[in-house]
Design an enzyme around this catalytic site. Structure first.
Site, PDB file in Angstrom:
ATOM      1  N   UNK A  52     -45.107 -38.133   9.245  1.00  0.00           N
ATOM      2  CA  UNK A  52     -46.540 -38.321   9.007  1.00  0.00           C
ATOM      3  C   UNK A  52     -46.751 -39.252   7.810  1.00  0.00           C
ATOM      4  CD  GLN A  87     -47.869 -38.647  12.655  1.00  0.00           C
ATOM      5  OE1 GLN A  87     -48.150 -37.831  11.779  1.00  0.00           O
ATOM      6  NE2 GLN A  87     -48.534 -39.780  12.808  1.00  0.00           N
ATOM      7  CD1 TRP A 165     -52.546 -35.612  10.527  1.00  0.00           C
ATOM      8  CD2 TRP A 165     -53.117 -35.861  12.673  1.00  0.00           C
ATOM      9  NE1 TRP A 165     -51.857 -36.703  11.016  1.00  0.00           N
ATOM     10  CE2 TRP A 165     -52.189 -36.878  12.346  1.00  0.00           C
ATOM     11  CE3 TRP A 165     -53.609 -35.813  13.983  1.00  0.00           C
ATOM     12  CZ2 TRP A 165     -51.746 -37.831  13.250  1.00  0.00           C
ATOM     13  CZ3 TRP A 165     -53.167 -36.767  14.896  1.00  0.00           C
ATOM     14  CH2 TRP A 165     -52.249 -37.761  14.523  1.00  0.00           C
TER      15      TRP A 165
END
EC number: 1.11.1.9
Length: 205
Positions: A52, A87, A165
């Protein structure tokens, strides 16, 4: 309330409202780790990813908090998740090397407990995260935080309380009750004042 939320609500109503009912398998393998063994500790729980844009920032800040506040009763817990932009696409056995040599790199080693990869949203969400999302439906710093880009939504059903996220944070008090949720934009290190408050409460209990 979507069906998954109704189901989680029913489960939460029937169970103790603490994280002590849950367990997770450590990244290093072995038997599931019971969170009930952390009674009396302040917990900082984050869904993490090694590729990330904020991996370096958040991992190093998680290490810093664990190093400085761990002796006083803080326990940082990281849960790798590949649901956000893919990710965390490494295998469980590859994650530590990715952290050591790529991001953050430079020989970095987490000093806090990491668990096996899991999902935090959807039908296959880890029970701990289903519970955390039910108790704390939105981040305290951004109640409107949502995953709004359809191409990144890889889970079903989609619920209002979904994690949006990588590196959302959940702070849990020394009694095992979730206290506050923070968005990915809230710096891990800036949670320190809230951690200090909970550590002080635990010391005076």
């Amino acid at each position: 309330m979507c069906a998954a939320q109704r189901s989680a609500a029913a489960l939460a109503a029937a169970a103790p409202r603490t994280v002590y009912a849950f367990s997770a398998r450590p990244l290093a393998g072995g038997e599931p780790f019971n969170l009930s063994s952390l009674r009396g500790k302040v917990l900082l729980i984050e869904n993490v990813a090694s590729l990330u844009g904020t991996t370096v920032r958040d991992y190093t800040q998680m290490n810093d908090l664990q190093r400085r506040l761990g002796p006083r009763g803080l326990v940082v817990l990281g849960f790798p998740c590949n649901q956000f932009g893919h990710q965390e696409n490494a295998k469980n056995e590859e994650i530590l090397n990715c952290l050591k040599y790529v991001r953050p790199g430079g020989g970095f080693e987490p000093n806090f407990m990491l668990f096996e990869k899991c999902e935090v949203n959807g039908e296959k969400a880890h029970p701990l995260f289903a519970f955390l999302r039910e108790v704390l439906p939105t981040p305290s710093d951004d109640a409107t935080a949502l995953m709004t880009d359809p191409k990144f939504i890889t889970w079903s059903p989609v619920c209002r309380n979904d994690v949006s996220w990588n590196f959302e944070k959940f702070l849990v008090g020394p009694d095992g009750v979730p206290v506050r949720r923070y968005s990915r934009r809230f710096l891990t290190i800036d949670i320190e004042p809230d951690i200090e408050t909970l550590l002080s409460q635990g010391a005076s209990a």
